[in-house]
Write a protein that holds these residues in place. Structure first.
Motif, PDB file in Angstrom:
ATOM      1  N   GLY A 123      -3.904   0.428  12.444  1.00 30.22           N
ATOM      2  CA  GLY A 123      -4.517   1.705  12.722  1.00 30.22           C
ATOM      3  C   GLY A 123      -5.678   2.018  11.815  1.00 30.22           C
ATOM      4  N   GLU A 124      -5.746   1.351  10.687  1.00 26.96           N
ATOM      5  CA  GLU A 124      -6.780   1.633   9.698  1.00 26.96           C
ATOM      6  C   GLU A 124      -7.983   0.700   9.823  1.00 26.96           C
ATOM      7  OE1 GLU A 124      -6.310   4.266   7.896  1.00 26.96           O
ATOM      8  OE2 GLU A 124      -4.287   4.514   8.658  1.00 26.96           O
ATOM      9  N   LEU A 125      -7.972  -0.185  10.789  1.00 25.70           N
ATOM     10  CA  LEU A 125      -9.057  -1.160  10.933  1.00 25.70           C
ATOM     11  C   LEU A 125     -10.412  -0.518  11.220  1.00 25.70           C
ATOM     12  CD1 LEU A 125      -9.736  -4.175  10.930  1.00 25.70           C
ATOM     13  CD2 LEU A 125      -9.354  -4.154  13.382  1.00 25.70           C
ATOM     14  N   PRO A 126     -10.520   0.490  12.088  1.00 21.90           N
ATOM     15  CA  PRO A 126     -11.855   1.067  12.339  1.00 21.90           C
ATOM     16  C   PRO A 126     -12.500   1.662  11.091  1.00 21.90           C
ATOM     17  CG  PRO A 126     -10.334   1.742  14.053  1.00 21.90           C
ATOM     18  CD  PRO A 126      -9.527   1.050  13.005  1.00 21.90           C
TER      19      PRO A 126
ATOM     20  N   VAL B 262     -13.764  -1.270   8.918  1.00 22.74           N
ATOM     21  CA  VAL B 262     -14.947  -1.906   9.507  1.00 22.74           C
ATOM     22  C   VAL B 262     -16.168  -1.006   9.346  1.00 22.74           C
ATOM     23  CG1 VAL B 262     -15.967  -2.651  11.691  1.00 22.74           C
ATOM     24  CG2 VAL B 262     -13.665  -3.365  11.097  1.00 22.74           C
ATOM     25  N   CYS B 263     -15.999   0.294   9.572  1.00 25.29           N
ATOM     26  CA  CYS B 263     -17.138   1.218   9.430  1.00 25.29           C
ATOM     27  C   CYS B 263     -17.639   1.271   7.985  1.00 25.29           C
ATOM     28  CB  CYS B 263     -16.742   2.612   9.900  1.00 25.29           C
ATOM     29  SG  CYS B 263     -16.621   2.735  11.681  1.00 25.29           S
TER      30      CYS B 263
ATOM     31  N   GLY C 134     -17.136  -1.685  -1.715  1.00 26.91           N
ATOM     32  CA  GLY C 134     -15.969  -1.508  -2.576  1.00 26.91           C
ATOM     33  C   GLY C 134     -14.964  -0.551  -1.976  1.00 26.91           C
ATOM     34  N   ALA C 135     -15.463   0.516  -1.351  1.00 29.60           N
ATOM     35  CA  ALA C 135     -14.560   1.467  -0.695  1.00 29.60           C
ATOM     36  C   ALA C 135     -13.836   0.803   0.475  1.00 29.60           C
ATOM     37  CB  ALA C 135     -15.346   2.676  -0.214  1.00 29.60           C
ATOM     38  N   SER C 136     -14.507  -0.094   1.161  1.00 26.02           N
ATOM     39  CA  SER C 136     -13.869  -0.812   2.262  1.00 26.02           C
ATOM     40  C   SER C 136     -12.706  -1.657   1.758  1.00 26.02           C
ATOM     41  CB  SER C 136     -14.898  -1.692   2.969  1.00 26.02           C
ATOM     42  OG  SER C 136     -14.282  -2.513   3.927  1.00 26.02           O
ATOM     43  N   PHE C 137     -12.944  -2.407   0.674  1.00 26.09           N
ATOM     44  CA  PHE C 137     -11.869  -3.223   0.111  1.00 26.09           C
ATOM     45  C   PHE C 137     -10.762  -2.353  -0.469  1.00 26.09           C
ATOM     46  CE2 PHE C 137     -15.250  -6.487  -0.024  1.00 26.09           C
ATOM     47  CZ  PHE C 137     -14.597  -7.460   0.713  1.00 26.09           C
ATOM     48  N   ALA C 138     -11.108  -1.266  -1.124  1.00 25.89           N
ATOM     49  CA  ALA C 138     -10.105  -0.376  -1.705  1.00 25.89           C
ATOM     50  C   ALA C 138      -9.259   0.268  -0.604  1.00 25.89           C
ATOM     51  CB  ALA C 138     -10.784   0.703  -2.549  1.00 25.89           C
ATOM     52  N   TRP C 139      -9.901   0.678   0.488  1.00 21.90           N
ATOM     53  CA  TRP C 139      -9.162   1.286   1.595  1.00 21.90           C
ATOM     54  C   TRP C 139      -8.183   0.276   2.196  1.00 21.90           C
ATOM     55  CZ3 TRP C 139      -8.863   6.205   3.215  1.00 21.90           C
ATOM     56  CH2 TRP C 139      -8.233   6.437   4.428  1.00 21.90           C
ATOM     57  N   THR C 140      -8.620  -0.974   2.323  1.00 23.15           N
ATOM     58  CA  THR C 140      -7.747  -2.009   2.873  1.00 23.15           C
ATOM     59  C   THR C 140      -6.560  -2.252   1.947  1.00 23.15           C
ATOM     60  OG1 THR C 140      -9.622  -3.052   3.962  1.00 23.15           O
ATOM     61  CG2 THR C 140      -7.660  -4.388   3.687  1.00 23.15           C
ATOM     62  N   MET C 141      -6.804  -2.313   0.661  1.00 22.02           N
ATOM     63  CA  MET C 141      -5.704  -2.531  -0.286  1.00 22.02           C
ATOM     64  C   MET C 141      -4.758  -1.333  -0.333  1.00 22.02           C
ATOM     65  SD  MET C 141      -5.694  -5.419  -1.375  1.00 22.02           S
ATOM     66  CE  MET C 141      -6.695  -6.846  -1.424  1.00 22.02           C
ATOM     67  N   GLY C 142      -5.308  -0.144  -0.195  1.00 19.41           N
ATOM     68  CA  GLY C 142      -4.472   1.047  -0.232  1.00 19.41           C
ATOM     69  C   GLY C 142      -3.586   1.207   0.990  1.00 19.41           C
TER      70      GLY C 142
END
Length: 107
Positions: free
Chosen positions: A64-67, A70-71, A14-22
């Motif tokens: 720039g936020e891809l790593p 992915v992590c 969920g944090a991964s998806f939230a970070w991507t949306m943010g």
């Protein structure tokens, strides 16, 4: 322990998806390539498309936020894999009990 790993897996995914949306406004394809297509002519029945200006940045992703995404996602998948593996014990082989010769003699 299984519940803990499962909850942590969902939290990280969920944090991964939230970070991507943010950070979605920072995820873009760099470059300014425009495509031009010409309709088919009488001599050639194929539609031809080409770029107006050559650009070497057409396929370069400016992410720039891809790593971080992915992590976070891989950590969530790791926790879910751990949840699937915890508590699953291999069954012990059951020994077949053969009747002893003494049991046959008592009958």
């Amino acid at each position: 322990m299984k519940i803990f790993f499962l909850v942590m897996g969902f939290v990280f995914l969920g944090a991964s998806f939230a970070w991507t949306m943010g950070t979605e406004d920072e995820l873009r394809v760099a470059g300014s390539v425009t495509w031009v297509c010409e309709p088919p002519t009488a001599a050639d029945q194929n539609t031809e498309c080409y770029t107006r200006q050559p650009s070497d940045t057409f396929m370069r992703l400016d992410i720039g936020e891809l790593p971080i995404t992915v992590c976070l996602g891989l950590t969530g998948i790791g926790f879910m894999t751990a949840a699937a593996a915890v508590g699953n014990r291999a069954p012990r082989p059951v020994q077949q009990q053969h009747p002893s010769p003494m049991q046959y003699q008592q009958r």
